[in-house]
Design an enzyme around this catalytic site. Structure first.
Site, PDB file in Angstrom:
ATOM      1  N   THR A  26      77.928   1.528  62.026  1.00 26.69           N
ATOM      2  CA  THR A  26      79.248   1.531  61.382  1.00 26.69           C
ATOM      3  C   THR A  26      79.998   0.254  61.763  1.00 26.69           C
ATOM      4  O   THR A  26      80.157  -0.041  62.948  1.00 26.69           O
ATOM      5  CB  THR A  26      80.032   2.773  61.844  1.00 26.69           C
ATOM      6  OG1 THR A  26      79.359   3.934  61.359  1.00 26.69           O
ATOM      7  CG2 THR A  26      81.452   2.755  61.302  1.00 26.69           C
ATOM      8  N   ASN A 178      74.482  13.219  64.759  1.00 28.41           N
ATOM      9  CA  ASN A 178      75.709  12.700  65.389  1.00 28.41           C
ATOM     10  C   ASN A 178      76.986  13.476  65.096  1.00 28.41           C
ATOM     11  O   ASN A 178      78.082  12.918  65.153  1.00 28.41           O
ATOM     12  CB  ASN A 178      75.883  11.218  65.040  1.00 28.41           C
ATOM     13  CG  ASN A 178      74.710  10.377  65.539  1.00 28.41           C
ATOM     14  OD1 ASN A 178      73.987  10.816  66.434  1.00 28.41           O
ATOM     15  ND2 ASN A 178      74.500   9.211  64.971  1.00 28.41           N
ATOM     16  N   TYR A 180      78.084  14.970  62.309  1.00 27.53           N
ATOM     17  CA  TYR A 180      78.677  14.953  60.969  1.00 27.53           C
ATOM     18  C   TYR A 180      78.218  16.202  60.187  1.00 27.53           C
ATOM     19  O   TYR A 180      77.587  17.087  60.757  1.00 27.53           O
ATOM     20  CB  TYR A 180      78.379  13.619  60.297  1.00 27.53           C
ATOM     21  CG  TYR A 180      78.997  12.487  61.123  1.00 27.53           C
ATOM     22  CD1 TYR A 180      80.390  12.340  61.188  1.00 27.53           C
ATOM     23  CD2 TYR A 180      78.213  11.653  61.918  1.00 27.53           C
ATOM     24  CE1 TYR A 180      80.980  11.366  61.996  1.00 27.53           C
ATOM     25  CE2 TYR A 180      78.794  10.669  62.728  1.00 27.53           C
ATOM     26  CZ  TYR A 180      80.175  10.536  62.764  1.00 27.53           C
ATOM     27  OH  TYR A 180      80.767   9.586  63.572  1.00 27.53           O
TER      28      TYR A 180
HETATM   29  C1  PHB Z   1      80.808   5.863  64.334  1.00 20.92           C
HETATM   30  O1  PHB Z   1      81.477   5.342  63.438  1.00 20.92           O
HETATM   31  O2  PHB Z   1      81.185   5.833  65.504  1.00 20.92           O
HETATM   32  C2  PHB Z   1      79.553   6.531  64.013  1.00 20.92           C
HETATM   33  C3  PHB Z   1      79.195   6.656  62.700  1.00 20.92           C
HETATM   34  C4  PHB Z   1      78.017   7.274  62.371  1.00 20.92           C
HETATM   35  C5  PHB Z   1      77.206   7.751  63.361  1.00 20.92           C
HETATM   36  C6  PHB Z   1      77.546   7.625  64.664  1.00 20.92           C
HETATM   37  C7  PHB Z   1      78.727   7.011  65.003  1.00 20.92           C
HETATM   38  O3  PHB Z   1      76.083   8.365  63.049  1.00 20.92           O
END
Ligand code: PHB
Length: 359
Positions: A26, A178, A180
């Site tokens: 990201t 992660n 989501y």
């Molecule tokens: C983040 O933006 O911190 C982030 C985004 C996607 C991920 C892990 C961390 O899978």
């Protein structure tokens, strides 16, 4: 000779010149309306010698956003922006897949259309704060999705997959990691549902498998990967029996003949201590190709490939700071050190200005 990071390989229909994969990262530098811009083109083109680039996590719909300045993959303008990136990477002989993302509860009304509440399997507020255009704000209690709303979310993945193919990607990666949305359904710390999408492991895996089925029918299985993070506590995540859950998921994914399974082998972002987990045993449940990720260096990457644990290794932070990471690994050249203050948002500084090795 045994395979190593520099051996070519095939992940489904995608041919890789080497096994050094750029992990999804990201960077919060997309243009207005989630349209990738010319700076983003430069950034990805600089890294085209990776065996495969996995793009930054990319929202599949307006309701899938959870951070500022993310690119999207659901409008014509976004497709046109991404097409410049895939063309630039392909012109340099690289391969690139896009990571399809729905953040679920890791969002904030200020980031969503009409100030909508973030959605989740269950109305459980995650600990922590959202990054918004107004600074850090506490997460809110999300709205639990009705089962009747899930087919529309599956269709958002289908729409985004079609958009990705139109934009010239070599494939798509379903982001189920992660903390989501899809991971929120998988793990029982965030999923307290009592319908067909909660409770048993089979039920918690149902939405992911429906999404993968629909994406595979759209793109072809040989263009689809899945990313999991069995024990990453980031985003206030926990599961009571991750080994059983994720071994079930790995087995269930076998039926599709995917291009690859990709796993984050621990915890990221200092989100807390990861529970113990046997990734070697987990990996053996999946019959296809496997990309391993997290804190690998060159030596450990080569060892994981030589042992048969992994077919390729995804490197994150090293690719932020070293656009020519493949060349540096090959020459055992020193690596640039990443500046974490410029990871998220900003300009070309800390994005496209890391030096290549002198010619
Ligand atoms: C983040 O933006 O911190 C982030 C985004 C996607 C991920 C892990 C961390 O899978």
């Amino acid at each position: 000779m045994a395979n190593d990071l520099f051996s070519p390989t095939q992940l489904g229909s995608i041919h890789l010149n080497n096994r050094i994969v750029m992990a999804p990262l990201t960077r919060n530098r997309a243009g207005e309306h989630g349209v990738p811009n010319d700076l983003n083109v430069t950034y990805y083109a600089q890294r085209a010698t990776a065996g495969l680039i996995i793009t930054e996590a990319t929202p599949i719909s307006p309701l899938a956003h959870g951070y500022p300045a993310l690119p999207g993959i659901y409008t014509e303008a976004q497709i046109a922006g991404w097409k410049k990136i895939t063309d630039a990477v392909h012109a340099k002989g690289g391969k690139i897949v896009i990571q399809l993302w729905h953040v679920g509860r890791i969002s904030h009304p200020s980031l969503l259309p009409d100030g909508a509440l973030p959605v989740a399997p269950s109305a459980i507020k995650p600990a922590g704060q959202a990054f918004t255009y107004q600074g850090l704000q506490d997460y809110v209690t999300p709205r639990a999705l009705e089962a009747s709303e899930l087919p529309a979310i599956v269709q958002d993945y289908v729409h985004a997959t079609k958009a990705a193919l139109a934009a010239g990607f070599d494939g798509v990666e379903v982001h189920a990691a992660n903390g989501y949305l899809l991971d929120q359904f998988l793990r029982d710390g965030s999923n307290k549902r009592t319908d067909n999408y909660g409770g048993s492991i089979e039920n918690r895996a149902r939405l992911l498998l429906e999404v993968v089925d629909a994406v595979v029918k759209t793109a072809g299985a040989d263009k689809v990967g899945v990313r999991l993070s069995p024990v990453n506590p980031f985003n206030d995540m926990h599961d009571s029996n991750p080994q059983a859950l994720f071994e079930y998921v790995a087995e269930a994914l076998n039926r599709f003949n995917l291009a690859y399974l990709h796993a984050v082998e621990g915890g990221i972002h200092g989100g807390g201590k990861a529970d113990p987990f046997d990734f070697v045993a987990f990996r053996k449940h999946f019959k296809g190709s496997y990309i391993a990720n997290l804190s690998y260096d060159k030596a450990r990457g080569n060892a994981a490939i030589a042992s048969g644990h992994a077919d390729a290794i995804a490197y994150g932070v090293p690719f932020i700071a070293n656009p020519d990471l493949v060349e540096r690994f090959k020459l055992d050249a020193p690596l640039n050190v990443a500046d974490s203050k410029s990871f998220y948002g900003g300009t070309e500084k800390g994005y496209t200005d890391y030096p290549f090795l002198a010619a």
